[in-house]
Write an enzyme that holds these catalytic residues in place. Structure first.
Site, PDB file in Angstrom:
ATOM      1  N   ARG A  36      36.115  35.330   4.480  1.00  0.00           N
ATOM      2  CA  ARG A  36      34.539  35.231   4.691  1.00  0.00           C
ATOM      3  C   ARG A  36      34.313  33.316   4.723  1.00  0.00           C
ATOM      4  O   ARG A  36      33.868  33.351   5.714  1.00  0.00           O
ATOM      5  CB  ARG A  36      33.503  35.541   3.370  1.00  0.00           C
ATOM      6  CG  ARG A  36      32.960  36.491   3.926  1.00  0.00           C
ATOM      7  CD  ARG A  36      32.639  37.106   2.714  1.00  0.00           C
ATOM      8  NE  ARG A  36      33.601  37.231   1.970  1.00  0.00           N
ATOM      9  CZ  ARG A  36      34.204  38.588   1.818  1.00  0.00           C
ATOM     10  NH1 ARG A  36      33.629  39.532   2.584  1.00  0.00           N
ATOM     11  NH2 ARG A  36      36.110  38.642   1.363  1.00  0.00           N
ATOM     12  N   THR A  37      34.754  33.169   4.214  1.00  0.00           N
ATOM     13  CA  THR A  37      34.981  31.524   4.029  1.00  0.00           C
ATOM     14  C   THR A  37      35.261  30.661   5.355  1.00  0.00           C
ATOM     15  O   THR A  37      34.633  29.976   5.726  1.00  0.00           O
ATOM     16  CB  THR A  37      35.150  30.515   3.166  1.00  0.00           C
ATOM     17  OG1 THR A  37      35.154  31.479   1.873  1.00  0.00           O
ATOM     18  CG2 THR A  37      34.948  29.000   2.786  1.00  0.00           C
TER      19      THR A  37
ATOM     20  N   LYS B   5      58.628  24.781   7.132  1.00  0.00           N
ATOM     21  CA  LYS B   5      59.877  23.492   7.507  1.00  0.00           C
ATOM     22  C   LYS B   5      59.927  22.638   6.632  1.00  0.00           C
ATOM     23  O   LYS B   5      60.528  21.878   6.163  1.00  0.00           O
ATOM     24  CB  LYS B   5      59.718  23.180   8.772  1.00  0.00           C
ATOM     25  CG  LYS B   5      59.261  23.837  10.053  1.00  0.00           C
ATOM     26  CD  LYS B   5      59.274  23.514  11.066  1.00  0.00           C
ATOM     27  CE  LYS B   5      58.764  24.246  12.989  1.00  0.00           C
ATOM     28  NZ  LYS B   5      58.898  23.421  13.440  1.00  0.00           N
TER      29      LYS B   5
ATOM     30  N   ARG C 135      41.911  25.054   1.595  1.00  0.00           N
ATOM     31  CA  ARG C 135      41.697  25.501   0.535  1.00  0.00           C
ATOM     32  C   ARG C 135      42.640  25.452   0.202  1.00  0.00           C
ATOM     33  O   ARG C 135      43.729  25.877   1.670  1.00  0.00           O
ATOM     34  CB  ARG C 135      41.101  27.601   1.273  1.00  0.00           C
ATOM     35  CG  ARG C 135      41.608  27.793  -0.382  1.00  0.00           C
ATOM     36  CD  ARG C 135      40.761  29.717   0.702  1.00  0.00           C
ATOM     37  NE  ARG C 135      39.368  29.029   0.430  1.00  0.00           N
ATOM     38  CZ  ARG C 135      38.411  30.595  -0.118  1.00  0.00           C
ATOM     39  NH1 ARG C 135      39.269  31.700  -0.087  1.00  0.00           N
ATOM     40  NH2 ARG C 135      37.527  30.338  -0.523  1.00  0.00           N
TER      41      ARG C 135
ATOM     42  N   HIS D 146      34.028  25.305  -5.762  1.00  0.00           N
ATOM     43  CA  HIS D 146      33.958  25.659  -4.169  1.00  0.00           C
ATOM     44  C   HIS D 146      32.604  25.303  -3.577  1.00  0.00           C
ATOM     45  O   HIS D 146      31.761  26.360  -3.879  1.00  0.00           O
ATOM     46  CB  HIS D 146      34.088  27.288  -4.182  1.00  0.00           C
ATOM     47  CG  HIS D 146      34.342  28.345  -3.334  1.00  0.00           C
ATOM     48  ND1 HIS D 146      33.770  28.115  -2.193  1.00  0.00           N
ATOM     49  CD2 HIS D 146      34.639  29.058  -3.405  1.00  0.00           C
ATOM     50  CE1 HIS D 146      34.137  28.479  -0.770  1.00  0.00           C
ATOM     51  NE2 HIS D 146      34.808  29.952  -1.517  1.00  0.00           N
TER      52      HIS D 146
HETATM   53  C1  NCD Z   1      35.805  33.472  -3.552  1.00  0.00           C
HETATM   54  C2  NCD Z   1      37.101  32.433  -3.349  1.00  0.00           C
HETATM   55  O1  NCD Z   1      37.720  32.089  -2.776  1.00  0.00           O
HETATM   56  O2  NCD Z   1      37.019  31.746  -4.978  1.00  0.00           O
HETATM   57  N1  NCD Z   1      35.988  33.639  -2.357  1.00  0.00           N
HETATM   58  C3  NCD Z   1      34.655  33.583  -1.577  1.00  0.00           C
HETATM   59  O3  NCD Z   1      35.195  32.420  -1.155  1.00  0.00           O
HETATM   60  N2  NCD Z   1      33.910  34.441  -1.459  1.00  0.00           N
HETATM   61  C4  NCD Z   1      35.377  34.581  -4.289  1.00  0.00           C
HETATM   62  C5  NCD Z   1      36.501  35.617  -4.961  1.00  0.00           C
HETATM   63  O4  NCD Z   1      38.218  34.896  -4.382  1.00  0.00           O
HETATM   64  O5  NCD Z   1      36.586  36.546  -5.207  1.00  0.00           O
END
Ligand code: NCD
Length: 309
Positions: free
Chosen positions: A57-58, A86, A107, A135
């Site tokens: 999703r993100t 590498k 991320r 987040h």
């Molecule tokens: C979350 C995360 O990556 O922290 N996912 C997200 O971005 N919706 C939650 C999760 O992984 O459980």
């Protein structure tokens, strides 16, 4: 000039209530614009993404948000296919990606990774999840969902359930909620309680109860925010197996909940919410994922346009 223009989005702690409200207003505005007007907002702009951890999703919501407002995206979602394999450093990778784009979405499994990247990048950096604490864009999406679905945030009773130790969305959401007048109930297995050192600041702005019993407050809650047990962050698989499946939101529990309560989840869901719930009016987690696209489009529009849009 927009408060957000050319600025990094690293921590939810950097924002005030007024800034949240501004973002919500821009999100509402964007949702109402016709598609041709939306495509002018970031026409010709490029977003790059760099994901050192899995995401559905993100990453896709950032990409689809950028397309919605007329921009384009490029990036690395599978680190094993990049020069990191590498031995290229995060610093060099960030430097290169900021040459190819106007904004960089990162991320990474380490706390502080986005702050580090922002010091190197010549373009704004947006934190799409760092370590176990931050987040920020998820928290903005969560707060927007609560406001949109409950028509307010102040005065609500909010339960946060599941992995409160490792779930970074929880820490960002709690920080965001600290700007509102809410009653928070934290529910988790004993071994997955919130980390006291990480909520030292939050505690000054927000009061909450802690419990292991999901039934204790369930009938009072307006919002039930469920999280996944973060298997990948457990140092020991045995410990994970002990708490796996601790809570299940199913139709039986739903009967005890308020008629107008809503259930949220940052997703992915494993077994903590039964799929029977999906078709009920309480289930708002897919709607929440859709709002994520609009809140992220609004954030990108504000970051990349000097005077907003
Ligand atoms: C979350 C995360 O990556 O922290 N996912 C997200 O971005 N919706 C939650 C999760 O992984 O459980």
């Amino acid at each position: 000039m927009s408060d957000f223009y050319n600025k990094d989005i690293i921590s939810i702690k950097d924002y005030t209530r007024d800034q949240f409200e501004d973002i919500f207003q821009y999100t509402e505005k964007l949702m109402k614009l016709d598609s041709a007007a939306r495509r002018e907002i970031c026409k010709g702009k490029t977003l790059s993404y760099l994901f050192y951890e899995p995401s559905t999703r993100t990453r896709l919501s950032f990409e689809s948000a950028m397309a919605l407002i007329g921009g384009n995206s490029l990036g690395i979602s599978d680190i094993s296919s990049s020069s990191t394999q590498k031995g290229e450093s995060l610093a060099d990778t960030v430097k290169i990606m900021s040459i190819y784009s106007d904004v960089l979405v990162l991320r990474h499994p380490l706390d502080g990774s986005s702050r580090f990247a922002s010091e190197i990048s010549s373009k704004p950096v947006i934190n799409a999840g760092s370590g176990t604490e931050e987040h920020p864009t998820q928290a903005i999406q969560d707060l927007f969902t609560i406001k949109k679905e409950k028509k307010k945030i102040d005065g609500l009773k909010i339960g946060i359930i599941g992995d409160l130790k490792y779930g970074r969305t929880v820490y960002s959401l709690l920080s965001g909620l600290g700007n509102y007048d809410v009653e928070v109930h934290l529910i988790s297995p004993e071994s997955l309680k919130i980390r006291p050192d990480s909520i030292y600041e939050i505690r000054k702005k927000l009061s909450f109860t802690e419990s292991i019993d999901i039934e204790e407050y369930i009938e009072d809650l307006d919002v039930v925010y469920v999280t996944r047990i973060q298997k990948e962050r457990f140092p020991d698989e045995e410990e994970y197996l002990k708490v796996k499946g601790s809570y299940l939101i199913g139709l039986d529990l739903l009967k005890k909940m308020k008629e107008d309560s809503i259930i949220l989840h940052p997703l992915p869901r494993l077994d903590e919410i039964s799929t029977d719930i999906d078709k009920t009016k309480h289930a708002k987690y897919f709607q929440q994922a859709e709002y994520g696209k609009y809140t992220r489009a609004a954030l990108l529009g504000l970051t990349l346009n000097e005077n907003g849009f």
